[in-house]
Design an enzyme around this catalytic site. Structure first.
Site, PDB file in Angstrom:
ATOM      1  N   SER A 294      45.403  49.368  43.502  1.00 58.08           N
ATOM      2  CA  SER A 294      44.794  50.460  42.725  1.00 58.08           C
ATOM      3  C   SER A 294      44.126  51.449  43.674  1.00 58.08           C
ATOM      4  O   SER A 294      43.459  51.041  44.623  1.00 58.08           O
ATOM      5  CB  SER A 294      43.752  49.872  41.769  1.00 58.08           C
ATOM      6  N   GLY A 295      44.279  52.741  43.398  1.00 49.92           N
ATOM      7  CA  GLY A 295      43.663  53.758  44.253  1.00 49.92           C
ATOM      8  C   GLY A 295      42.159  53.855  44.093  1.00 49.92           C
ATOM      9  O   GLY A 295      41.406  53.960  45.066  1.00 49.92           O
TER      10      GLY A 295
ATOM     11  N   CYS B 219      36.713  46.547  31.671  1.00 54.66           N
ATOM     12  CA  CYS B 219      37.733  46.553  30.610  1.00 54.66           C
ATOM     13  C   CYS B 219      37.293  45.740  29.400  1.00 54.66           C
ATOM     14  O   CYS B 219      37.830  45.885  28.321  1.00 54.66           O
ATOM     15  CB  CYS B 219      39.039  45.985  31.137  1.00 54.66           C
TER      16      CYS B 219
ATOM     17  N   GLN C 273      41.149  44.294  43.909  1.00 55.63           N
ATOM     18  CA  GLN C 273      39.754  44.178  44.363  1.00 55.63           C
ATOM     19  C   GLN C 273      39.653  43.735  45.827  1.00 55.63           C
ATOM     20  O   GLN C 273      38.558  43.680  46.379  1.00 55.63           O
ATOM     21  CB  GLN C 273      38.993  43.180  43.484  1.00 55.63           C
TER      22      GLN C 273
END
EC number: 2.8.1.7
Length: 410
Positions: free
Chosen positions: A208-209, A334, A188
């Site tokens: 993360s992409g 999530c 993040q």
């Protein structure tokens, strides 16, 4: 509140912590590697393979540059969940015969907490550090928790639910002085706040992409080379990625991640000014129009693209239904399928009734001022209506302490 008057398209996307839209420049960079440049980057005997390998290595350099790393220290993975698992389990498996203790934080992402719980079943001792009411850890408690058996400390850069920034530089200094590896889930924060792995003494970092306007299904793990950090791989095979992550690399996705990192490197400052301005406009206007609104997490030590707000007297789920023109979340993507109050908010000491009223609003580089103004008007009018219907709100106005009420059933 006519969207046509605001010149906006509904619904408005405000869930930037869950994922981000693909930057058109990223899509443009990826397309040739789906079509004409389809070679396997591990094929060394012809130009199709060389072309793909060059593209992968350029992307590797771009990802490394954004965090002040060396390109050889970047291991491509399928995303931050895999990177977190590889870092935590990989360190535990490699160094576990010498040391048996890991420290993390109660407010970490689910995949870090679950990886640690998995290791607990294998005999590794885990310490879960508490957080202060502002969402930030106490450095003194961290110092006291480190023992001669501690091999790893894992602390995220920016919290996915409340946006607070942990003091990684200070944490890194403590870990380096005590000879303990530091892992950080920077998913993040990567491309959003300045992170330098050498300045912060970070040994492993998960990326993360799709959190930085890149594609889904690709991420990276930074693994320090000097001094060399060793991790036992989760996936065995052809020995790609310095033997840490076997499997054919998905060239188009990696090119996309590299392009997203390059754009972030060049435009981070501009994006942050835009996001900060919209954060202040959104929060100030809401607070002027309705009472009993609380910002969860430290107001200053935070990434301003994340506003986690609690609206006293109204259930979070009913707010989401009422403001269906806004794509928002009542917690991490999530875990938001669960109706339990956020474990992050509860660990900050926020009561169940306020934790149940929280909504996470995400602001990104494609969010406009018109969208923010429309969102504020919509939220305020709907909250007013919901509070008129809420017996909880009525009781609060009468000065009744909701904590002291004994409910017949829950």
């Amino acid at each position: 509140m006519n969207p046509q008057l605001h010149n906006i398209i509904l619904p408005i996307y405000m869930d930037y912590q869950a994922t981000t839209p693909l930057d058109p420049r990223v899509m443009e960079a990826m397309l040739p590697y789906f079509t004409t440049k389809f070679g396997n980057p591990h094929s060394r005997s012809h130009s199709f393979g060389w072309e793909a390998e060059n593209a992968v290595e350029e992307a590797r350099s771009r990802v490394a540059k954004l965090i002040g790393a060396d390109a050889k220290e970047i291991i491509f993975t399928s995303g931050a969940t895999e990177s977190n698992n590889l870092a935590i389990k990989g360190i535990a498996k490699f160094y576990g015969n010498k040391k048996n203790h890991i420290i993390t934080v109660v407010s970490e992402h689910k995949c870090v907490l679950d990886a640690c719980r998995h290791l607990e079943q294998e005999g590794i001792k885990i310490t879960y550090l508490p957080i202060n009411p502002n969402g930030i850890i106490d450095l003194e408690i961290l110092k006291e928790s480190i023992t001669n058996q501690t091999m790893l400390v894992s602390v995220m850069a920016v919290n996915n639910e409340i946006g607070v920034i942990q003091p990684l530089k200070e944490i890194g200094k403590i870990c380096r002085e005590r000879g303990v590896f530091l892992h950080s889930d920077i998913a993040q924060g990567f491309g959003k706040i300045p992170i330098n792995v050498n300045e912060f003494n970070i040994d492993l970092a998960s990326i993360s992409g799709h959190k930085i306007y890149g594609p889904k299904g690709v991420g990276a793990l930074y693994v320090r080379k000097k001094p060399r950090i060793r991790v036992t791989p989760l996936i065995n095979g052809g020995g790609q990625e310095r033997g840490m992550r076997s499997g054919t690399l998905p060239t188009p996705l990696i090119v996309g991640l590299g392009m997203a990192a390059e754009i972030a490197y060049n435009e981070m400052e501009k994006d942050n000014k835009h996001v900060s301005y919209l954060f202040d406009r959104f929060l100030n206007n809401i607070k002027q129009k309705i009472s009993e609104v609380y910002l969860n997490g430290d107001k200053d030590q935070r990434y301003k693209g994340n506003l986690n707000l609690s609206f006293a007297g109204v259930e979070g789920e009913s707010i989401i239904l009422a403001i269906k023109d806004l794509a928002v979340s009542s917690g991490s993507a999530c875990t938001s399928a669960s109706l339990e109050p956020s474990y992050v908010l509860r660990s900050m000491g926020i009561g169940e009734e306020l934790a149940h009223t929280s909504i996470r609003f995400g602001i990104g580089k494609f969010t406009t001022e018109q969208e923010i103004d429309y969102a504020v008007d919509l939220i305020c009018s709907k909250i007013d209506k919901l509070r008129e219907l809420s017996p909880l709100w009525e009781m609060m106005q009468q000065g009744i302490d909701l904590k002291k009420i004994k409910w017949a059933s829950h």
